[in-house]
Design an enzyme around this catalytic site. Sequence first.
Site, PDB file in Angstrom:
ATOM      1  N   ARG A 188       0.823  -1.217   0.000  1.00 48.52           N
ATOM      2  CA  ARG A 188       0.000   0.000   0.000  1.00 48.52           C
ATOM      3  C   ARG A 188       0.858   1.268   0.000  1.00 48.52           C
ATOM      4  NH1 ARG A 188      -5.664  -0.547   1.532  1.00 48.52           N
ATOM      5  NH2 ARG A 188      -6.213  -2.471   0.507  1.00 48.52           N
TER       6      ARG A 188
ATOM      7  N   ARG B 161      -3.666   6.621   0.501  1.00 50.03           N
ATOM      8  CA  ARG B 161      -4.211   7.820   1.155  1.00 50.03           C
ATOM      9  C   ARG B 161      -3.238   8.584   2.040  1.00 50.03           C
ATOM     10  NH1 ARG B 161      -9.378   4.507   2.988  1.00 50.03           N
ATOM     11  NH2 ARG B 161      -7.675   3.005   2.954  1.00 50.03           N
TER      12      ARG B 161
ATOM     13  N   ARG C 278      -7.057  11.235  -6.434  1.00 47.93           N
ATOM     14  CA  ARG C 278      -8.233  10.425  -6.109  1.00 47.93           C
ATOM     15  C   ARG C 278      -9.490  11.301  -6.108  1.00 47.93           C
ATOM     16  NH1 ARG C 278     -12.087   8.217  -4.114  1.00 47.93           N
ATOM     17  NH2 ARG C 278     -12.192   6.673  -2.460  1.00 47.93           N
TER      18      ARG C 278
ATOM     19  N   TYR D  66     -14.528 -12.402   0.195  1.00 51.83           N
ATOM     20  CA  TYR D  66     -15.279 -11.189  -0.188  1.00 51.83           C
ATOM     21  C   TYR D  66     -16.488 -11.540  -1.056  1.00 51.83           C
ATOM     22  CZ  TYR D  66     -11.473  -8.391   1.695  1.00 51.83           C
ATOM     23  OH  TYR D  66     -10.562  -7.824   2.541  1.00 51.83           O
TER      24      TYR D  66
ATOM     25  N   ASP E  58      -6.824  -3.385  -7.564  1.00 50.32           N
ATOM     26  CA  ASP E  58      -7.329  -3.995  -6.345  1.00 50.32           C
ATOM     27  C   ASP E  58      -7.613  -5.469  -6.584  1.00 50.32           C
ATOM     28  OD1 ASP E  58      -8.317  -2.933  -3.519  1.00 50.32           O
ATOM     29  OD2 ASP E  58      -9.616  -4.587  -4.130  1.00 50.32           O
TER      30      ASP E  58
HETATM   31  O1  CP3 Z   1       0.027   0.396  -3.154  1.00 50.61           O
HETATM   32  C1  CP3 Z   1      -0.400  -0.764  -3.298  1.00 50.61           C
HETATM   33  O2  CP3 Z   1      -0.172  -1.676  -2.468  1.00 50.61           O
HETATM   34  C2  CP3 Z   1      -1.088  -1.153  -4.610  1.00 50.61           C
HETATM   35  C3  CP3 Z   1      -2.522  -1.153  -4.670  1.00 50.61           C
HETATM   36  C4  CP3 Z   1      -3.385  -2.062  -3.820  1.00 50.61           C
HETATM   37  C5  CP3 Z   1      -4.645  -1.642  -3.328  1.00 50.61           C
HETATM   38  N1  CP3 Z   1      -5.267  -2.729  -2.764  1.00 50.61           N
HETATM   39  C6  CP3 Z   1      -5.188  -0.288  -3.461  1.00 50.61           C
HETATM   40  C7  CP3 Z   1      -6.294   0.143  -2.582  1.00 50.61           C
HETATM   41  C8  CP3 Z   1      -3.227  -3.404  -3.468  1.00 50.61           C
HETATM   42  C9  CP3 Z   1      -2.033  -4.336  -3.706  1.00 50.61           C
HETATM   43  C10 CP3 Z   1      -4.439  -3.810  -2.816  1.00 50.61           C
HETATM   44  C11 CP3 Z   1      -4.672  -5.198  -2.350  1.00 50.61           C
HETATM   45  C12 CP3 Z   1      -5.876  -5.477  -1.557  1.00 50.61           C
HETATM   46  N2  CP3 Z   1      -7.140  -4.968  -1.722  1.00 50.61           N
HETATM   47  C13 CP3 Z   1      -5.928  -6.447  -0.532  1.00 50.61           C
HETATM   48  C14 CP3 Z   1      -4.780  -7.338  -0.084  1.00 50.61           C
HETATM   49  C15 CP3 Z   1      -3.795  -6.631   0.773  1.00 50.61           C
HETATM   50  C16 CP3 Z   1      -4.311  -6.293   2.157  1.00 50.61           C
HETATM   51  O3  CP3 Z   1      -4.422  -5.081   2.430  1.00 50.61           O
HETATM   52  O4  CP3 Z   1      -4.556  -7.217   2.939  1.00 50.61           O
HETATM   53  C17 CP3 Z   1      -7.239  -6.454  -0.025  1.00 50.61           C
HETATM   54  C18 CP3 Z   1      -7.763  -7.318   1.105  1.00 50.61           C
HETATM   55  C19 CP3 Z   1      -7.996  -5.529  -0.799  1.00 50.61           C
HETATM   56  C20 CP3 Z   1      -9.454  -5.222  -0.691  1.00 50.61           C
HETATM   57  C21 CP3 Z   1      -9.704  -3.820  -0.329  1.00 50.61           C
HETATM   58  N3  CP3 Z   1      -9.412  -2.721  -1.115  1.00 50.61           N
HETATM   59  C22 CP3 Z   1     -10.297  -3.339   0.866  1.00 50.61           C
HETATM   60  C23 CP3 Z   1     -10.756  -4.212   2.021  1.00 50.61           C
HETATM   61  C24 CP3 Z   1     -10.370  -1.949   0.761  1.00 50.61           C
HETATM   62  C25 CP3 Z   1     -11.027  -1.019   1.725  1.00 50.61           C
HETATM   63  C26 CP3 Z   1     -10.184  -0.730   2.914  1.00 50.61           C
HETATM   64  C27 CP3 Z   1      -9.288   0.446   2.646  1.00 50.61           C
HETATM   65  O5  CP3 Z   1      -8.084   0.341   2.909  1.00 50.61           O
HETATM   66  O6  CP3 Z   1      -9.835   1.461   2.191  1.00 50.61           O
HETATM   67  C28 CP3 Z   1      -9.761  -1.581  -0.471  1.00 50.61           C
HETATM   68  C29 CP3 Z   1      -9.611  -0.201  -0.980  1.00 50.61           C
HETATM   69  C30 CP3 Z   1      -8.261   0.206  -1.494  1.00 50.61           C
HETATM   70  N4  CP3 Z   1      -7.426  -0.575  -2.241  1.00 50.61           N
HETATM   71  C31 CP3 Z   1      -7.650   1.491  -1.334  1.00 50.61           C
HETATM   72  C32 CP3 Z   1      -6.432   1.453  -2.003  1.00 50.61           C
HETATM   73  C33 CP3 Z   1      -5.448   2.581  -2.168  1.00 50.61           C
HETATM   74  C34 CP3 Z   1      -8.281   2.689  -0.616  1.00 50.61           C
HETATM   75  C35 CP3 Z   1      -9.316   3.256  -1.497  1.00 50.61           C
HETATM   76  C36 CP3 Z   1      -9.436   4.760  -1.435  1.00 50.61           C
HETATM   77  O7  CP3 Z   1      -8.568   5.475  -1.959  1.00 50.61           O
HETATM   78  O8  CP3 Z   1     -10.457   5.200  -0.870  1.00 50.61           O
END
Ligand code: CP3
Length: 349
Positions: A29, A33, A42, A155, A79
Amino acid sequence: MISHTNNAKPFLRALGGETLVPPPFWLMRQAGRYLPEYRELRGRAGSFLDLCYNPEMAAEVTLQPIRRFAMDAAILFADILLVPQALGMELSFDTGHGPRLGRLETAADVAKLSTADLHEHLGPVYRTVERVSAELPPAVALIGFAGAPWTVATYMVEGGSSREFTRTKAWARDDPGGFGQLIDIVVEATTAYLIEQVRHGAEAVQIFDSWAGALDGEDLAAWCYGPTRAIVDGFREACPDVPIIGFPRGIGERMAEYVVETGVNAVSIDTGIDTGWAAATLQPRCTVQGNLDPELLLAGGGAMVDAVVAILEALGRGPFVFNLGHGVLPPTPPENVALLAKTLRAWRP
Ligand code: CP3
């Protein structure tokens, strides 16, 4: 056979088994944010999904942390839930609620999933990979990724994030054949998706099994190792030289078994893994990646520096990639990431 292996890149050398001083690093990540430039973009993109499917903006967001901190690898901005969407499920991200997926309840729901439009649906992601790969500094590698079938299935079955995974566990327990069909479709789609990412420029891939820790006993072999192994085998057939990193979060010392059973090239360890144990048990078999507590990165200062040095002392004398134990937390001050990078680059054994 697909191969972009450029052995001059430190990240790929470490995944190939070399010990580098200082070790290469990137952060899960790392795009997100906590960066003001991410929040700005964003805001302009509209929704999170609009950002994921806009190759120009997604490529820009992928590169933002590299410009600031010069990580050794960029991770594709996308994602893990794009795959269920590409299989035909409804997906949305509501601010404050996390992801929402139209939930699977019956075998008939599983039968409706289809890989027919997979690559067409994920086309914008492949365009993002192409753009990033054209713009990356020469020493920086590009990581593609996908969720592991178990984590993605939670999910799909729960309809979003979950703590207990009650419905998924019940399905796997009461109807393993039917649940296995769901897992098989996700395996097939994920393998094809990762191969296609490599065709467009990804140089390594990571498989995120964020909820592997919810499985125990024989279920860990059935729903984590087995499906991951199937992806590894299918992927290697097409991309034999592209390293695979596994991240089975929360499974403790069964990580050793995971490495053997799945055949991954590297394992990403979470905060719960003792680094001395990982050096003795995992590093002789594969490259280790990890495992600073994201809370310590959030805190910064001396506590963080001490923890970074302790990890380097434990794992820096073998094949190692520095990372966090899980993703960067949104309130993390970017200065703390700069201090982390500086500490790492100054370290010598
Ligand atoms: O920088 C990076 O790592 C690359 C991008 C990336 C994202 N999600 C962007 C993202 C990666 C590799 C993921 C993987 C992901 N997504 C996982 C596995 C890794 C982990 O964290 O365990 C999972 C479980 C998800 C599913 C997911 N995506 C959830 C549960 C959420 C909501 C929770 C949150 O953090 O907001 C997301 C949203 C998400 N994915 C965001 C980002 C940058 C935030 C969205 C926003 O900008 O509002």
